[in-house]
Design a protein around this motif. Sequence first.
Motif, PDB file in Angstrom:
ATOM      1  N   PHE A 252       1.065  23.047  55.672  1.00 45.41           N
ATOM      2  CA  PHE A 252       2.122  22.074  55.388  1.00 45.41           C
ATOM      3  C   PHE A 252       3.423  22.621  56.089  1.00 45.41           C
ATOM      4  O   PHE A 252       4.190  21.773  56.688  1.00 45.41           O
ATOM      5  CB  PHE A 252       2.052  21.369  54.333  1.00 45.41           C
ATOM      6  N   ALA A 253       3.822  23.697  55.472  1.00 47.58           N
ATOM      7  CA  ALA A 253       5.252  24.389  55.882  1.00 47.58           C
ATOM      8  C   ALA A 253       5.159  24.575  57.232  1.00 47.58           C
ATOM      9  O   ALA A 253       6.264  24.259  57.899  1.00 47.58           O
ATOM     10  CB  ALA A 253       5.323  25.500  54.932  1.00 47.58           C
ATOM     11  N   LEU A 254       3.953  25.246  57.836  1.00 48.97           N
ATOM     12  CA  LEU A 254       4.269  25.348  59.225  1.00 48.97           C
ATOM     13  C   LEU A 254       4.212  23.904  60.040  1.00 48.97           C
ATOM     14  O   LEU A 254       5.050  24.097  61.090  1.00 48.97           O
ATOM     15  CB  LEU A 254       2.902  26.118  59.496  1.00 48.97           C
ATOM     16  N   GLY A 255       3.754  23.052  59.734  1.00 48.76           N
ATOM     17  CA  GLY A 255       3.968  22.034  60.289  1.00 48.76           C
ATOM     18  C   GLY A 255       5.271  21.159  60.224  1.00 48.76           C
ATOM     19  O   GLY A 255       5.726  20.807  61.375  1.00 48.76           O
ATOM     20  N   TRP A 256       5.975  21.579  59.203  1.00 49.11           N
ATOM     21  CA  TRP A 256       7.286  21.060  58.880  1.00 49.11           C
ATOM     22  C   TRP A 256       8.306  21.648  59.884  1.00 49.11           C
ATOM     23  O   TRP A 256       8.729  21.122  60.653  1.00 49.11           O
ATOM     24  CB  TRP A 256       7.639  21.149  57.496  1.00 49.11           C
ATOM     25  N   LEU A 257       8.089  23.058  59.939  1.00 49.69           N
ATOM     26  CA  LEU A 257       8.955  24.034  60.965  1.00 49.69           C
ATOM     27  C   LEU A 257       8.441  23.486  62.475  1.00 49.69           C
ATOM     28  O   LEU A 257       9.595  23.338  62.992  1.00 49.69           O
ATOM     29  CB  LEU A 257       8.494  25.284  60.840  1.00 49.69           C
TER      30      LEU A 257
ATOM     31  N   ARG B 157      -5.497  17.888  47.965  1.00 54.40           N
ATOM     32  CA  ARG B 157      -6.941  18.085  48.614  1.00 54.40           C
ATOM     33  C   ARG B 157      -6.967  17.450  49.975  1.00 54.40           C
ATOM     34  O   ARG B 157      -8.175  17.591  50.726  1.00 54.40           O
ATOM     35  CB  ARG B 157      -7.850  16.891  47.816  1.00 54.40           C
ATOM     36  N   MET B 158      -5.782  17.724  50.605  1.00 61.82           N
ATOM     37  CA  MET B 158      -5.772  17.239  52.101  1.00 61.82           C
ATOM     38  C   MET B 158      -6.422  18.463  52.739  1.00 61.82           C
ATOM     39  O   MET B 158      -5.971  19.636  52.464  1.00 61.82           O
ATOM     40  CB  MET B 158      -4.327  17.008  52.373  1.00 61.82           C
TER      41      MET B 158
ATOM     42  N   ALA C 193      -2.704  18.431  56.593  1.00 56.64           N
ATOM     43  CA  ALA C 193      -1.549  18.571  56.138  1.00 56.64           C
ATOM     44  C   ALA C 193      -0.493  19.376  57.339  1.00 56.64           C
ATOM     45  O   ALA C 193       0.638  18.967  57.008  1.00 56.64           O
ATOM     46  CB  ALA C 193      -1.754  20.024  55.195  1.00 56.64           C
ATOM     47  N   PHE C 194      -0.939  19.878  58.159  1.00 54.85           N
ATOM     48  CA  PHE C 194      -0.096  20.607  59.282  1.00 54.85           C
ATOM     49  C   PHE C 194       0.664  19.182  59.846  1.00 54.85           C
ATOM     50  O   PHE C 194       1.776  19.228  60.111  1.00 54.85           O
ATOM     51  CB  PHE C 194      -0.683  21.280  60.391  1.00 54.85           C
ATOM     52  N   GLY C 195      -0.345  18.017  60.240  1.00 54.36           N
ATOM     53  CA  GLY C 195      -0.026  17.116  60.853  1.00 54.36           C
ATOM     54  C   GLY C 195       1.170  16.108  60.097  1.00 54.36           C
ATOM     55  O   GLY C 195       2.183  15.707  60.397  1.00 54.36           O
TER      56      GLY C 195
ATOM     57  N   ALA D 180       4.787  17.987  60.117  1.00 56.30           N
ATOM     58  CA  ALA D 180       5.201  17.852  61.483  1.00 56.30           C
ATOM     59  C   ALA D 180       5.869  16.177  61.623  1.00 56.30           C
ATOM     60  O   ALA D 180       6.746  15.924  61.682  1.00 56.30           O
ATOM     61  CB  ALA D 180       4.153  18.191  62.646  1.00 56.30           C
ATOM     62  N   LEU D 181       5.094  15.445  60.893  1.00 59.06           N
ATOM     63  CA  LEU D 181       5.291  13.896  60.742  1.00 59.06           C
ATOM     64  C   LEU D 181       6.761  13.704  59.844  1.00 59.06           C
ATOM     65  O   LEU D 181       7.756  13.035  60.211  1.00 59.06           O
ATOM     66  CB  LEU D 181       4.217  12.980  60.255  1.00 59.06           C
ATOM     67  N   LEU D 182       6.728  14.453  58.782  1.00 58.51           N
ATOM     68  CA  LEU D 182       7.686  14.095  57.915  1.00 58.51           C
ATOM     69  C   LEU D 182       8.911  14.856  58.321  1.00 58.51           C
ATOM     70  O   LEU D 182      10.174  14.447  58.053  1.00 58.51           O
ATOM     71  CB  LEU D 182       7.373  14.729  56.352  1.00 58.51           C
ATOM     72  N   SER D 183       8.803  16.029  59.195  1.00 58.97           N
ATOM     73  CA  SER D 183      10.044  16.586  59.733  1.00 58.97           C
ATOM     74  C   SER D 183      10.696  16.036  60.798  1.00 58.97           C
ATOM     75  O   SER D 183      11.721  15.845  61.117  1.00 58.97           O
ATOM     76  CB  SER D 183       9.852  18.063  59.633  1.00 58.97           C
TER      77      SER D 183
END
Length: 223
Positions: free
Chosen positions: A42-47, A115-116, A121-123, A126-129
């Motif tokens: 999730f953090a990597l997706g955010w970045l 449970r994602m 989680a990556f997507g 990325a979507l939220l950031s």
Amino acid sequence: MGFRGALGDLLPPAVGVALSPVPIIAVVVMLMAPAARTAPVFALGWLFGLLAATAIIVIVADPAGADTDSGTTWTAVVKISLGVLFLLMAAKQWRSRPRDGAEPQMPGWMAAVDRMAPAKAFGLGALLSGLNPKNLALAVAAALAIAQAGLTTGGGIAAVLIFVILGSLTVAGPVLAALLFRDRVRPSLLAAKDWLIANNATVMFVVLLILGTVMLGKGIARL
């Protein structure tokens, strides 16, 4: 303006991105899951999302003459527009805040975030950031600051990376802390999550109000 001036202008939007309660709550919930495998993804997706959005806007804004005298007026108009947008968003947050005794409402996907699957989680990160309206507007503000500075290619890349890192500290920071000191930071992360859930609307209102005022002032000053 130079590199130092660009960094000074990058700080407010970077802090605005970092102070995003919902992603922080989501990453803490992921970290509290037994496996906690999705939090780093999730953090990597955010970045990735924040980096992609900012880089694209910088590429678009730079050739448009943001660092020239002729670009002063349109960049001022954009900043004023962003300031007004943030103030309107602040007003919306204030009106939608939970009334006394009411339970704060979280997004529906939050119930299943622990449970994602990693790809989702990556997507989501990325979507939220990168596509969140607030963060997208802040990326525009950061990109304008970088474009106006007239930096070299290397300086521009460094400025974008600094903005992304600062804007990601509250999402990537808890992940790194949990990986290194899981048992020690667990109570603090849980307390932070509960506080953010209870005060999400208030935090967002204050952040948007400050950002709106700052951007409006910077825009008016450039006219």
